[in-house]
Design an enzyme around this catalytic site. Structure first.
Site: not given
Ligand code: OAD
Length: 244
Positions: A70, A102, A119, A146, A186-187, A212, A228
């Site tokens: 990553r 995040q 995060h 380290c 973010t979802s 989105l 976005a």
């Molecule tokens: P998700 O994959 O859960 O959600 C991504 C969101 O972005 C969704 O609602 C999509 O519809 C939206 N999306 C996708 N493409 C897009 C674009 N081009 N423009 C705008 N929106 C778009 O990711 P996160 O919500 O970031 O945590 O996930 C939250 C956390 O879950 C992460 O930080 C990570 C993960 O597990 C850890 O690993 C602790």
């Protein structure tokens, strides 16, 4: 009755007016996969296998390889128009904007922002022996020493499921006093970030969703739906213009 002795008059420190929370969707158009969309990271790898302290204890090499991949992927990506627009907002607002992400990539920083990485970050390592944190630009493995204590005990400084997100005091302090809370890409299914909109609204803020598609969280009264790179620059320009 003794008169109170006047003390120095201190200006109240202005807190953030706007809190922006970003998620994987903001980096999607830079080529970094989201987690839960079709083809997302958690559709290919079980999060329990790579993103928990238990997974690291059971198979550290697998977990290090996942985050090494990553980190390399993030290094090959470029910030997009949404990251740049938020950097512009930060330059215009200074401490009146708190940008919380995040995301563990460094695309906000490379666009010129200094986000609070709740995060953690792929570009830092933390020593499980002495607790020291270090910049980390290259692969980590079980033998990496380290630089502070010499122990071969480094892990990526990312927050795994079951661990405490970083910077929560600053975030909740800002949510209690902001006027606008905006969630971008973010979802809204991972807590505590998923509860920030309700928290801000309860304290009197307006919550804006920039995604989105709508996530269905009733705390959001304003929605800007679409990619976005299109929605964020427009929202930033409109928000800055309304303040001018
Ligand atoms: P998700 O994959 O859960 O959600 C991504 C969101 O972005 C969704 O609602 C999509 O519809 C939206 N999306 C996708 N493409 C897009 C674009 N081009 N423009 C705008 N929106 C778009 O990711 P996160 O919500 O970031 O945590 O996930 C939250 C956390 O879950 C992460 O930080 C990570 C993960 O597990 C850890 O690993 C602790």
């Amino acid at each position: 009755m003794p008169k109170p002795i006047p003390g120095p008059i201190s200006e109240p420190v202005p807190g953030p007016e706007i809190v922006v929370l970003t998620g994987a969707g903001i980096s999607a158009e830079s080529g970094l996969g989201t987690f839960r969309d079709l083809g997302g990271v958690w559709t290919k790898v079980r999060l329990e296998a790579v993103a928990t302290p238990q997974a690291f204890a059971a198979d550290p090499a697998r977990v290090q390889a996942f985050y090494n991949a990553r980190r390399r992927q993030a290094q090959g990506a470029q910030p997009n128009a949404a990251h740049h627009a938020l950097a512009r907002m930060g330059r215009a607002l200074g401490p009146r904007l708190l940008l919380v992400t995040q995301n563990v990539d460094d695309l906000h920083a490379r666009a010129g922002s200094q986000p609070l990485h709740m995060h953690g970050s792929l570009f830092r390592a933390v020593c499980t022996a002495c607790g020291a944190r270090h910049d980390q630009r290259v692969d980590l493995d079980a033998a990496t020493a380290c630089p502070a204590c010499g122990a071969a005990a480094l892990r990526p400084d990312v927050v795994w499921f079951g661990e405490m997100p970083q910077g929560l005091d600053a975030i909740y302090g800002a949510l209690a006093q902001c006027r606008v809370f905006a969630a971008i890409g973010t979802s809204g299914v991972v807590y505590p970030a998923a509860g920030f909109a309700q928290e801000a609204v309860a304290a009197g803020a307006r919550a804006v969703e920039i995604n989105l598609e709508a996530t269905g969280n009733p705390a959001f009264r304003e929605h800007h739906l679409g990619p976005a790179t299109e929605t964020v620059p427009l929202w930033v320009e409109r928000t800055l213009a309304a303040r001018a």
